[in-house]
Design a protein around this motif. Structure first.
Motif, PDB file in Angstrom:
ATOM      1  N   THR A 159       1.499   1.886  -3.624  1.00  0.00           N
ATOM      2  CA  THR A 159       0.507   2.490  -3.819  1.00  0.00           C
ATOM      3  C   THR A 159       0.229   3.841  -3.845  1.00  0.00           C
ATOM      4  O   THR A 159      -0.167   4.568  -4.769  1.00  0.00           O
ATOM      5  N   HIS A 160       0.486   4.356  -2.560  1.00  0.00           N
ATOM      6  CA  HIS A 160       0.393   5.745  -2.211  1.00  0.00           C
ATOM      7  C   HIS A 160       1.356   6.618  -3.083  1.00  0.00           C
ATOM      8  O   HIS A 160       1.113   7.552  -3.428  1.00  0.00           O
TER       9      HIS A 160
ATOM     10  N   SER B  22       5.020  11.423  -0.723  1.00  0.00           N
ATOM     11  CA  SER B  22       3.812  11.009  -1.255  1.00  0.00           C
ATOM     12  C   SER B  22       2.929   9.964  -0.058  1.00  0.00           C
ATOM     13  O   SER B  22       1.874  10.169   0.153  1.00  0.00           O
TER      14      SER B  22
ATOM     15  N   ARG C 110       0.924  -1.119   0.019  1.00  0.00           N
ATOM     16  CA  ARG C 110      -0.062   0.047  -0.140  1.00  0.00           C
ATOM     17  C   ARG C 110       0.781   1.332   0.250  1.00  0.00           C
ATOM     18  O   ARG C 110       0.634   2.243  -0.578  1.00  0.00           O
TER      19      ARG C 110
ATOM     20  N   GLU D 198       0.153   7.107  -6.614  1.00  0.00           N
ATOM     21  CA  GLU D 198      -0.955   7.932  -6.851  1.00  0.00           C
ATOM     22  C   GLU D 198      -0.461   9.451  -7.043  1.00  0.00           C
ATOM     23  O   GLU D 198      -1.108  10.199  -7.381  1.00  0.00           O
ATOM     24  N   HIS D 199       0.601   9.828  -6.442  1.00  0.00           N
ATOM     25  CA  HIS D 199       1.253  10.995  -6.796  1.00  0.00           C
ATOM     26  C   HIS D 199       2.628  10.958  -7.695  1.00  0.00           C
ATOM     27  O   HIS D 199       3.273  11.982  -7.751  1.00  0.00           O
TER      28      HIS D 199
ATOM     29  N   GLU E 237      -0.608  10.972   1.956  1.00  0.00           N
ATOM     30  CA  GLU E 237      -1.797   9.858   1.972  1.00  0.00           C
ATOM     31  C   GLU E 237      -2.145   9.581   3.500  1.00  0.00           C
ATOM     32  O   GLU E 237      -3.119   9.348   3.715  1.00  0.00           O
ATOM     33  N   GLN E 238      -0.860   9.341   4.387  1.00  0.00           N
ATOM     34  CA  GLN E 238      -1.041   9.121   5.612  1.00  0.00           C
ATOM     35  C   GLN E 238      -1.701  10.255   6.196  1.00  0.00           C
ATOM     36  O   GLN E 238      -2.560  10.018   7.360  1.00  0.00           O
TER      37      GLN E 238
ATOM     38  N   ARG F 252      -3.711  12.457   4.970  1.00  0.00           N
ATOM     39  CA  ARG F 252      -5.059  12.516   4.551  1.00  0.00           C
ATOM     40  C   ARG F 252      -5.906  11.510   5.493  1.00  0.00           C
ATOM     41  O   ARG F 252      -6.898  11.626   5.744  1.00  0.00           O
ATOM     42  N   ALA F 253      -5.221  10.331   5.612  1.00  0.00           N
ATOM     43  CA  ALA F 253      -5.977   9.436   6.436  1.00  0.00           C
ATOM     44  C   ALA F 253      -6.138   9.811   7.769  1.00  0.00           C
ATOM     45  O   ALA F 253      -7.384   9.589   8.350  1.00  0.00           O
TER      46      ALA F 253
END
Length: 99
Positions: A39-40, A63, A36, A43-44, A67-68, A70-71
């Motif tokens: 994957t993050h 990146s 994952r 995404e960037h 994402e972390q 944002r979570a």
């Protein structure tokens, strides 16, 4: 004919392959979490490619952190909503608690 520079996605794929031994050494339960992270990073990849950083791991880590973050903010918003809901429930006049 001129040479073509690899895209950041190509660089990211090569970087992920370099981590294959590490991934295999992880416990099975941790491997999906490791996947994952990449994957993050994917995404960037567009933003990371524009940066054209000397060390591709730097934009990968930013990146992942993005994402972390944002979570974390999503979860904090849910906690805030749940706390507001619990605080708005009137106390039980009988003094009983469902907890």
């Amino acid at each position: 004919m001129g040479r073509t520079n690899p895209t950041f996605r190509d660089t990211l794929t090569a970087l992920e392959r370099r981590w294959d031994d590490y991934r295999r050494a992880l416990r099975r339960r941790d491997q999906p979490h490791f996947d994952r992270l990449f994957t993050h990073a994917r995404e960037h990849a567009d933003a990371s490619g524009l940066l054209n950083h000397q060390n591709p791991m730097d934009p990968v880590l930013v990146s992942i952190a993005l994402e972390q973050q944002r979570a974390i903010e999503r979860l904090q918003s849910r906690v805030d909503t749940l706390e507001a809901t619990v605080e708005s429930v009137p106390d039980d006049p009988t003094g009983r608690s469902d907890c």
